[in-house]
Scaffold this motif. Structure first.
Motif, PDB file in Angstrom:
ATOM      1  N   THR A   1      50.128 -21.632  62.714  1.00  0.00           N
ATOM      2  CA  THR A   1      48.997 -22.386  62.162  1.00  0.00           C
ATOM      3  C   THR A   1      48.630 -23.529  63.096  1.00  0.00           C
ATOM      4  O   THR A   1      49.517 -24.169  63.679  1.00  0.00           O
ATOM      5  N   LEU A   2      47.348 -23.779  63.218  1.00  0.00           N
ATOM      6  CA  LEU A   2      46.912 -24.949  63.963  1.00  0.00           C
ATOM      7  C   LEU A   2      46.538 -26.061  62.983  1.00  0.00           C
ATOM      8  O   LEU A   2      45.726 -25.852  62.084  1.00  0.00           O
ATOM      9  N   VAL A   3      47.143 -27.227  63.178  1.00  0.00           N
ATOM     10  CA  VAL A   3      46.758 -28.410  62.388  1.00  0.00           C
ATOM     11  C   VAL A   3      46.114 -29.394  63.359  1.00  0.00           C
ATOM     12  O   VAL A   3      46.733 -29.768  64.371  1.00  0.00           O
ATOM     13  N   HIS A   4      44.898 -29.790  63.085  1.00  0.00           N
ATOM     14  CA  HIS A   4      44.199 -30.642  64.046  1.00  0.00           C
ATOM     15  C   HIS A   4      43.215 -31.565  63.316  1.00  0.00           C
ATOM     16  O   HIS A   4      43.032 -31.457  62.117  1.00  0.00           O
ATOM     17  N   ASN A   5      42.596 -32.458  64.095  1.00  0.00           N
ATOM     18  CA  ASN A   5      41.594 -33.383  63.601  1.00  0.00           C
ATOM     19  C   ASN A   5      42.239 -34.469  62.734  1.00  0.00           C
ATOM     20  O   ASN A   5      43.400 -34.811  62.959  1.00  0.00           O
ATOM     21  N   PHE A   6      41.512 -35.009  61.760  1.00  0.00           N
ATOM     22  CA  PHE A   6      42.049 -36.104  60.953  1.00  0.00           C
ATOM     23  C   PHE A   6      41.621 -35.917  59.505  1.00  0.00           C
ATOM     24  O   PHE A   6      40.706 -35.136  59.202  1.00  0.00           O
ATOM     25  N   SER A   7      42.281 -36.637  58.633  1.00  0.00           N
ATOM     26  CA  SER A   7      41.965 -36.511  57.215  1.00  0.00           C
ATOM     27  C   SER A   7      40.547 -37.010  56.943  1.00  0.00           C
ATOM     28  O   SER A   7      40.188 -38.128  57.320  1.00  0.00           O
ATOM     29  N   HIS A   8      39.758 -36.181  56.291  1.00  0.00           N
ATOM     30  CA  HIS A   8      38.423 -36.602  55.877  1.00  0.00           C
ATOM     31  C   HIS A   8      38.396 -36.995  54.404  1.00  0.00           C
ATOM     32  O   HIS A   8      37.326 -37.138  53.813  1.00  0.00           O
ATOM     33  N   ASP A   9      39.595 -37.119  53.834  1.00  0.00           N
ATOM     34  CA  ASP A   9      39.685 -37.498  52.424  1.00  0.00           C
ATOM     35  C   ASP A   9      39.576 -39.019  52.318  1.00  0.00           C
ATOM     36  O   ASP A   9      40.460 -39.740  52.789  1.00  0.00           O
ATOM     37  N   PRO A  10      38.498 -39.530  51.695  1.00  0.00           N
ATOM     38  CA  PRO A  10      38.335 -40.985  51.629  1.00  0.00           C
ATOM     39  C   PRO A  10      39.434 -41.665  50.818  1.00  0.00           C
ATOM     40  O   PRO A  10      39.616 -42.877  50.909  1.00  0.00           O
ATOM     41  N   GLU A  11      40.160 -40.860  50.031  1.00  0.00           N
ATOM     42  CA  GLU A  11      41.260 -41.434  49.237  1.00  0.00           C
ATOM     43  C   GLU A  11      42.578 -41.416  50.006  1.00  0.00           C
ATOM     44  O   GLU A  11      43.591 -41.910  49.532  1.00  0.00           O
ATOM     45  N   SER A  12      42.582 -40.792  51.164  1.00  0.00           N
ATOM     46  CA  SER A  12      43.822 -40.708  51.933  1.00  0.00           C
ATOM     47  C   SER A  12      43.497 -40.771  53.425  1.00  0.00           C
ATOM     48  O   SER A  12      43.650 -39.798  54.158  1.00  0.00           O
TER      49      SER A  12
END
Lengths: 472, 191
Positions: free
Chosen positions: A120-131
């Protein structure tokens, strides 16, 4: 029972508890995973002067997996996965969400907990405004060749070649080869081959791959390993990667301009040329590929007997074979574009190939410049229901249905959102570097040191990595 | 309203029934026959009860169930049917359905072919859930309350755990109207 087996059982149980409402049992899907494979490989991490460094690994298996940036892994099994934390938010950044501008109070970290990630590729950043400071992956199973891209998830099962993109997910099943970009979802069972891009209040794009035809490309049912043309395609080239992971000091196979980056964990074969500001990420495969200025080839991409004119984006997992792309063509996640040596596929400049598109043609197919393309295309005729000029699409102001594609909302907003994102990707990857400014991954990734970490070789903890904390 | 449910229910023997394994066409005929039988009553039957080999009620079919069973079912309609789960507006979904119904492929679907009429009721009947039973000795007041909170048009009446009839909302409502009229008359005409 050995520790790694206990961990395996514990993760499956937690995922099943989260998915009980959907009546989904992950057990038969992951029983096929040979645990003995997971004890064979080392893990590795990168150190650069450009990225924050903070790793903590505890009671986990990290076989063949790669880590960059800030990342915690607890009670998890990660097999040949990439946890790429080079786009995480930094303390003091401002995150724009709707009408809010939210300040980030700490450096963001990827936190993988009680999860099983396979290739699995995990990339970028959280777009969750709550986290914003925590990109969490919890109680989740993700299968082969899936992408978790800026998509915090809890209690999810993500099928083979599936992509969760910029979406927070709770207790969801994402079917094989499904692509989801929908903000936030919960308790949904997404069918195989769904392509869903939604921005509430602005637009909603939905496409469904035809079931029977999709199964020729990817098929994964309970109790048997993943099958289909995609799996065969990747498996046929698996051996080529063996050497790059076995050899410590590897020579650069082709000339690479000083402004470009060819990852040492990528494979390059044949007459391949690399232009300025090109980024080739790890686990990418190039064979007789011509990459013009500013092209980027992201993780797990394959470019074979093809030319990409310049500033083309090949998103994670995309495959381009016997094709010629004009400049600024965007090829979305896990797309599979295959022409034939005598009947090449041509895609005109400034076109957008939607994520999870399959173009697999025996006759020559030409997509004009400035087109939006989606779905399954096996002949020139299929373009009638699977493509439209971007100019015409931008004029849609209420609804559009073509074949298995449904769109509601404002076409111009949709086009603008995609074009904005493509520009951001090119910027982040350093495609616009002018020799002094606008550096991106292509320039910054040239200076990475790689270090390996190893699990217990024998005994009850065989395959489990010791608790490891790595800080600057 | 001090009567009890069994005073108002339609007994099972008077209700439209069919058996497991019967066809959609047979179920429609059962409904039509039952309707004729009660032509002179105010409230005709709108559902068919499905019985097993022991004459136990195991499912039911409303007119809506029958219509839904006749709906064309293709891979395309399945996709359209789930669009509302993916955030599309009901107007949008309705327009797509309308367009697909008007297409040549599924023209005249309301006049089904033999294949549709031979579908087994087992495949599209509604199985019974816990909240659709009511005991025959329940007061009508309580029954009215049950209809209100369960939001149902009919309830299956049981006696010692066995289904013996059907209590319809229309019958309860008729009793309610009668009770209102009585109360109104007892108090005298308003001045």
């Amino acid at each position: 029972m050995k520790e790694i087996e206990k961990l395996f059982s514990r993760i499956v149980q937690r995922v099943n508890i989260n998915l009980r409402e959907l009546g989904f049992d992950a057990t038969p899907y992951i029983q096929i995973i040979p645990i003995n494979q997971m004890v064979k490989f080392y893990g590795f991490y990168g150190i650069t002067p450009h990225h924050p460094l903070n790793f903590k690994f505890k009671n986990s298996n990290l076989a063949g997996s790669y880590f960059l940036g800030r990342c915690q892994v607890n009670n998890s099994l990660l097999y040949k996965s990439d946890i790429r934390g080079d786009e995480l938010k930094k303390k003091g950044d401002l995150f724009q969400y709707s009408d809010y501008e939210i300040s980030v109070v700490d450096n963001e970290e990827i936190q993988v907990e009680d999860s099983l990630l396979i290739k699995t590729l995990v990339h970028n950043f959280s777009h969750d405004p709550e986290s914003l400071e925590r990109f969490f992956i919890k109680d989740t199973v993700s299968m082969n060749h899936s992408n978790i891209h800026g998509a915090p998830c809890e209690g999810c099962f993500i099928g083979v070649f599936a992509t969760a993109d910029l979406t927070t997910m709770h207790d969801c099943v994402i079917g094989n080869f499904a692509y989801i970009q929908a903000g936030e979802i919960s308790h949904l069972n997404i069918p195989h081959g769904t392509v869903w891009v939604r921005s509430p209040g602005e637009f909603n794009f939905y496409y469904q791959h035809p079931k029977d035809k999709l199964q020729e490309y990817v098929y994964f049912a309970a109790g048997s390993p993943p099958q289909g043309k995609f799996i065969d395609f990747v498996a046929d080239r698996k051996e080529a990667f063996q050497r790059v992971f076995d050899v410590v000091n590897i020579e650069q196979p082709v000339p690479v301009p000083s402004s470009a980056s060819l990852d040492r964990y990528s494979v390059t074969r044949g007459q391949t040329t690399i232009g300025e500001n090109v980024l080739v990420a790890q686990r990418a495969y190039l064979q007789n590929a011509s990459l013009g200025k500013g092209v980027n080839v992201q993780e797990n991409c394959f470019i074979i007997n093809s030319s990409l004119e310049g500033k083309d984006v090949t998103a994670h997992g995309a495959k381009i074979i016997e094709a010629d792309l004009g400049s600024m063509v965007f090829v979305g996640f896990n797309s599979f574009l295959r022409g034939r040596p005598d009947n090449r596929l041509t895609i005109g400049e400034n076109s957008i190939v939607m994520p999870h598109t399959i173009i697999d043609v025996n006759g020559a197919v030409t997509i004009p410049p400035g087109y939006l393309v989606w779905g399954l295309i096996q002949s020139e005729e299929d373009l009638e229901t699977n493509s439209i000029s971007i100019e015409d699409f931008a004029k849609v102001d209420t609804r559009l249905a073509m074949g298995n594609m449904f769109f509601e909302g404002n076409g111009a907003s949709f086009v603008e959102a995609f074009q904005h994102r493509i520009k951001h990707i090119l910027e982040a990857n350093g495609a616009f570097f002018n020799g002094a400014e606008k550096k991106g991954h292509a320039q910054k990734n040239q200076y990475i040191s790689f270090n390996t970490i190893q699990p217990y070789p024998e005994g009850n903890k065989k395959g489990i990595f010791p608790t490891i904390v790595i800080k600057p | 309203m001090n009567q009890i449910v069994k005073d108002f229910m339609v007994t099972l023997s008077d209700y439209a029934t069919t058996y497991r394994g019967s066809t959609l066409y047979e179920a429609v005929l059962a409904l039509e026959t039952a309707k004729k039988d009660v032509e002179l009553t105010v409230h005709p039957h709108w559902i068919v009860l499905v019985l097993d080999e022991n004459d136990e009620v195991v499912g039911k079919l409303s007119q809506l169930n029958l219509l839904m069973a006749l709906e064309p079912k293709t891979e395309y309609t399945a996709v359209v049917d789930r669009l509302d789960k993916f955030g599309f507006s009901s107007n949008f979904v309705a327009s797509i359905r309308e367009t697909s119904l008007n297409s040549e492929l599924i023209d005249n679907y309301l006049y089904p072919d033999n294949l549709a009429m031979e579908m087994k009721v087992d495949d599209f009947m509604k199985t019974l859930s816990e909240n659709e039973f009511i005991d025959e000795n329940t007061t009508l007041n309580s029954a009215a309350h049950q209809f209100s909170i369960r939001k149902r048009l009919s309830l299956l009446v049981t006696s010692e755990g066995k289904v013996v009839g059907v209590l319809r909302l229309a019958d309860v409502f008729s009793a309610l109207i009668a009770a209102m009229k009585k109360a109104h008359n007892d108090e005298g005409e308003p001045i």
